[in-house]
Design a protein around this motif. Structure first.
Motif, PDB file in Angstrom:
ATOM      1  N   ASP A 134       0.808  -1.221   0.000  1.00 53.76           N
ATOM      2  CA  ASP A 134       0.000   0.000   0.000  1.00 53.76           C
ATOM      3  C   ASP A 134       0.844   1.275   0.000  1.00 53.76           C
ATOM      4  O   ASP A 134       0.468   2.262  -0.579  1.00 53.76           O
ATOM      5  CB  ASP A 134      -0.933  -0.032   1.224  1.00 53.76           C
ATOM      6  N   LYS A 135       1.961   1.270   0.643  1.00 55.13           N
ATOM      7  CA  LYS A 135       2.937   2.359   0.731  1.00 55.13           C
ATOM      8  C   LYS A 135       2.528   3.533   1.619  1.00 55.13           C
ATOM      9  O   LYS A 135       3.235   4.526   1.684  1.00 55.13           O
ATOM     10  CB  LYS A 135       3.342   2.862  -0.658  1.00 55.13           C
ATOM     11  N   ALA A 136       1.396   3.445   2.312  1.00 55.09           N
ATOM     12  CA  ALA A 136       1.027   4.497   3.260  1.00 55.09           C
ATOM     13  C   ALA A 136       2.084   4.597   4.355  1.00 55.09           C
ATOM     14  O   ALA A 136       2.354   5.686   4.868  1.00 55.09           O
ATOM     15  CB  ALA A 136      -0.345   4.225   3.872  1.00 55.09           C
ATOM     16  N   CYS A 137       2.715   3.487   4.681  1.00 54.11           N
ATOM     17  CA  CYS A 137       3.749   3.476   5.714  1.00 54.11           C
ATOM     18  C   CYS A 137       4.944   4.337   5.299  1.00 54.11           C
ATOM     19  O   CYS A 137       5.524   5.035   6.131  1.00 54.11           O
ATOM     20  CB  CYS A 137       4.195   2.051   6.014  1.00 54.11           C
ATOM     21  N   ILE A 138       5.301   4.295   4.036  1.00 55.18           N
ATOM     22  CA  ILE A 138       6.421   5.110   3.544  1.00 55.18           C
ATOM     23  C   ILE A 138       6.114   6.591   3.718  1.00 55.18           C
ATOM     24  O   ILE A 138       6.956   7.364   4.157  1.00 55.18           O
ATOM     25  CB  ILE A 138       6.729   4.799   2.062  1.00 55.18           C
ATOM     26  N   GLU A 139       4.901   6.972   3.366  1.00 53.32           N
ATOM     27  CA  GLU A 139       4.497   8.372   3.471  1.00 53.32           C
ATOM     28  C   GLU A 139       4.471   8.854   4.909  1.00 53.32           C
ATOM     29  O   GLU A 139       4.756  10.011   5.192  1.00 53.32           O
ATOM     30  CB  GLU A 139       3.125   8.555   2.820  1.00 53.32           C
ATOM     31  N   GLU A 140       4.157   7.956   5.840  1.00 56.34           N
ATOM     32  CA  GLU A 140       4.029   8.324   7.254  1.00 56.34           C
ATOM     33  C   GLU A 140       5.350   8.315   8.006  1.00 56.34           C
ATOM     34  O   GLU A 140       5.506   9.005   9.008  1.00 56.34           O
ATOM     35  CB  GLU A 140       3.046   7.361   7.929  1.00 56.34           C
ATOM     36  N   CYS A 141       6.320   7.555   7.525  1.00 58.60           N
ATOM     37  CA  CYS A 141       7.593   7.385   8.235  1.00 58.60           C
ATOM     38  C   CYS A 141       8.399   8.691   8.236  1.00 58.60           C
ATOM     39  O   CYS A 141       8.808   9.170   7.185  1.00 58.60           O
ATOM     40  CB  CYS A 141       8.416   6.272   7.591  1.00 58.60           C
ATOM     41  N   PRO A 142       8.681   9.244   9.429  1.00 59.85           N
ATOM     42  CA  PRO A 142       9.415  10.513   9.486  1.00 59.85           C
ATOM     43  C   PRO A 142      10.910  10.390   9.206  1.00 59.85           C
ATOM     44  O   PRO A 142      11.571  11.391   8.959  1.00 59.85           O
ATOM     45  CB  PRO A 142       9.174  10.987  10.920  1.00 59.85           C
ATOM     46  N   VAL A 143      11.454   9.172   9.222  1.00 60.33           N
ATOM     47  CA  VAL A 143      12.894   9.001   9.010  1.00 60.33           C
ATOM     48  C   VAL A 143      13.221   8.246   7.718  1.00 60.33           C
ATOM     49  O   VAL A 143      14.373   7.923   7.473  1.00 60.33           O
ATOM     50  CB  VAL A 143      13.592   8.336  10.222  1.00 60.33           C
ATOM     51  N   ASP A 144      12.202   7.952   6.900  1.00 57.33           N
ATOM     52  CA  ASP A 144      12.418   7.349   5.582  1.00 57.33           C
ATOM     53  C   ASP A 144      13.154   6.012   5.664  1.00 57.33           C
ATOM     54  O   ASP A 144      14.065   5.740   4.899  1.00 57.33           O
ATOM     55  CB  ASP A 144      13.188   8.350   4.702  1.00 57.33           C
ATOM     56  N   CYS A 145      12.729   5.146   6.610  1.00 52.37           N
ATOM     57  CA  CYS A 145      13.442   3.880   6.816  1.00 52.37           C
ATOM     58  C   CYS A 145      12.708   2.675   6.237  1.00 52.37           C
ATOM     59  O   CYS A 145      13.109   1.540   6.456  1.00 52.37           O
ATOM     60  CB  CYS A 145      13.717   3.647   8.303  1.00 52.37           C
ATOM     61  N   ILE A 146      11.627   2.908   5.472  1.00 54.94           N
ATOM     62  CA  ILE A 146      10.859   1.808   4.893  1.00 54.94           C
ATOM     63  C   ILE A 146      11.172   1.731   3.407  1.00 54.94           C
ATOM     64  O   ILE A 146      10.980   2.690   2.665  1.00 54.94           O
ATOM     65  CB  ILE A 146       9.354   1.982   5.144  1.00 54.94           C
ATOM     66  N   TYR A 147      11.671   0.571   2.994  1.00 56.03           N
ATOM     67  CA  TYR A 147      12.149   0.364   1.631  1.00 56.03           C
ATOM     68  C   TYR A 147      11.207  -0.555   0.867  1.00 56.03           C
ATOM     69  O   TYR A 147      10.595  -1.456   1.440  1.00 56.03           O
ATOM     70  CB  TYR A 147      13.556  -0.242   1.665  1.00 56.03           C
ATOM     71  N   GLU A 148      11.139  -0.346  -0.422  1.00 55.37           N
ATOM     72  CA  GLU A 148      10.240  -1.095  -1.285  1.00 55.37           C
ATOM     73  C   GLU A 148      10.991  -2.200  -2.016  1.00 55.37           C
ATOM     74  O   GLU A 148      11.870  -1.937  -2.837  1.00 55.37           O
ATOM     75  CB  GLU A 148       9.614  -0.143  -2.292  1.00 55.37           C
ATOM     76  N   GLY A 149      10.641  -3.441  -1.710  1.00 50.28           N
ATOM     77  CA  GLY A 149      11.149  -4.574  -2.468  1.00 50.28           C
ATOM     78  C   GLY A 149      10.241  -4.806  -3.663  1.00 50.28           C
ATOM     79  O   GLY A 149       9.395  -3.970  -3.987  1.00 50.28           O
ATOM     80  N   GLU A 150      10.370  -5.940  -4.293  1.00 53.32           N
ATOM     81  CA  GLU A 150       9.527  -6.240  -5.446  1.00 53.32           C
ATOM     82  C   GLU A 150       8.101  -6.595  -5.047  1.00 53.32           C
ATOM     83  O   GLU A 150       7.153  -6.176  -5.692  1.00 53.32           O
ATOM     84  CB  GLU A 150      10.145  -7.387  -6.259  1.00 53.32           C
ATOM     85  N   ARG A 151       7.967  -7.362  -3.948  1.00 56.83           N
ATOM     86  CA  ARG A 151       6.643  -7.818  -3.520  1.00 56.83           C
ATOM     87  C   ARG A 151       6.268  -7.387  -2.108  1.00 56.83           C
ATOM     88  O   ARG A 151       5.147  -7.638  -1.669  1.00 56.83           O
ATOM     89  CB  ARG A 151       6.581  -9.345  -3.582  1.00 56.83           C
ATOM     90  N   ALA A 152       7.187  -6.778  -1.378  1.00 58.06           N
ATOM     91  CA  ALA A 152       6.925  -6.409   0.014  1.00 58.06           C
ATOM     92  C   ALA A 152       7.748  -5.189   0.398  1.00 58.06           C
ATOM     93  O   ALA A 152       8.701  -4.822  -0.282  1.00 58.06           O
ATOM     94  CB  ALA A 152       7.258  -7.575   0.953  1.00 58.06           C
ATOM     95  N   MET A 153       7.366  -4.591   1.517  1.00 57.44           N
ATOM     96  CA  MET A 153       8.091  -3.464   2.091  1.00 57.44           C
ATOM     97  C   MET A 153       8.941  -4.008   3.242  1.00 57.44           C
ATOM     98  O   MET A 153       8.600  -5.014   3.855  1.00 57.44           O
ATOM     99  CB  MET A 153       7.111  -2.417   2.623  1.00 57.44           C
ATOM    100  N   TYR A 154      10.047  -3.313   3.532  1.00 56.18           N
ATOM    101  CA  TYR A 154      10.978  -3.738   4.581  1.00 56.18           C
ATOM    102  C   TYR A 154      11.408  -2.523   5.401  1.00 56.18           C
ATOM    103  O   TYR A 154      11.694  -1.471   4.833  1.00 56.18           O
ATOM    104  CB  TYR A 154      12.233  -4.371   3.970  1.00 56.18           C
ATOM    105  N   ILE A 155      11.488  -2.686   6.719  1.00 57.75           N
ATOM    106  CA  ILE A 155      11.950  -1.618   7.599  1.00 57.75           C
ATOM    107  C   ILE A 155      13.421  -1.848   7.917  1.00 57.75           C
ATOM    108  O   ILE A 155      13.798  -2.922   8.394  1.00 57.75           O
ATOM    109  CB  ILE A 155      11.126  -1.556   8.898  1.00 57.75           C
TER     110      ILE A 155
END
Length: 108
Positions: A14-35
């Protein structure tokens, strides 16, 4: 300790987590997100915006997904600590344990 993105994220991204993260620590893999465990400041801002409830504080991850703490750490072994996902963009691959999963969820 850090936050962990578990299996419910796979193929949803969904990527809402990326938008909310204040330190930009959530990365996008091919099929999942990773912190990234070394960049996460444990603020928890990402967890409430996840529509599939895939984000947990490491010690509170449900037993069925506790391997995702290790998976999130191992995902960054080759990448290192780039200092934010905006610096690298989508990674284009996943941890091997995620890559072999059957398709699930609804693509985001």
């Amino acid at each position: 300790m850090t936050y962990v993105i578990a299996q419910p994220c796979v193929d949803v991204m969904d990527k809402a987590c990326i938008e909310e993260c204040p330190v930009d620590c959530i990365y996008e893999g091919e099929r999942a997100m990773y912190i990234h465990p070394d960049e996460c400041v444990d603020c928890g801002a990402c967890a409430p915006v996840c529509p599939v409830e895939a984000i947990y504080y490491e010690s509170e991850t449900p037993e069925e997904w506790e391997d995702y703490a290790r998976i999130n750490v191992e995902f960054f072994e080759e990448l290192g600590t780039p200092g934010g996902s905006r610096n690298v963009g989508p990674i284009g691959k996943d941890h091997p344990a995620v890559a072999v999963l059957e398709p699930q969820g609804q693509p985001g």
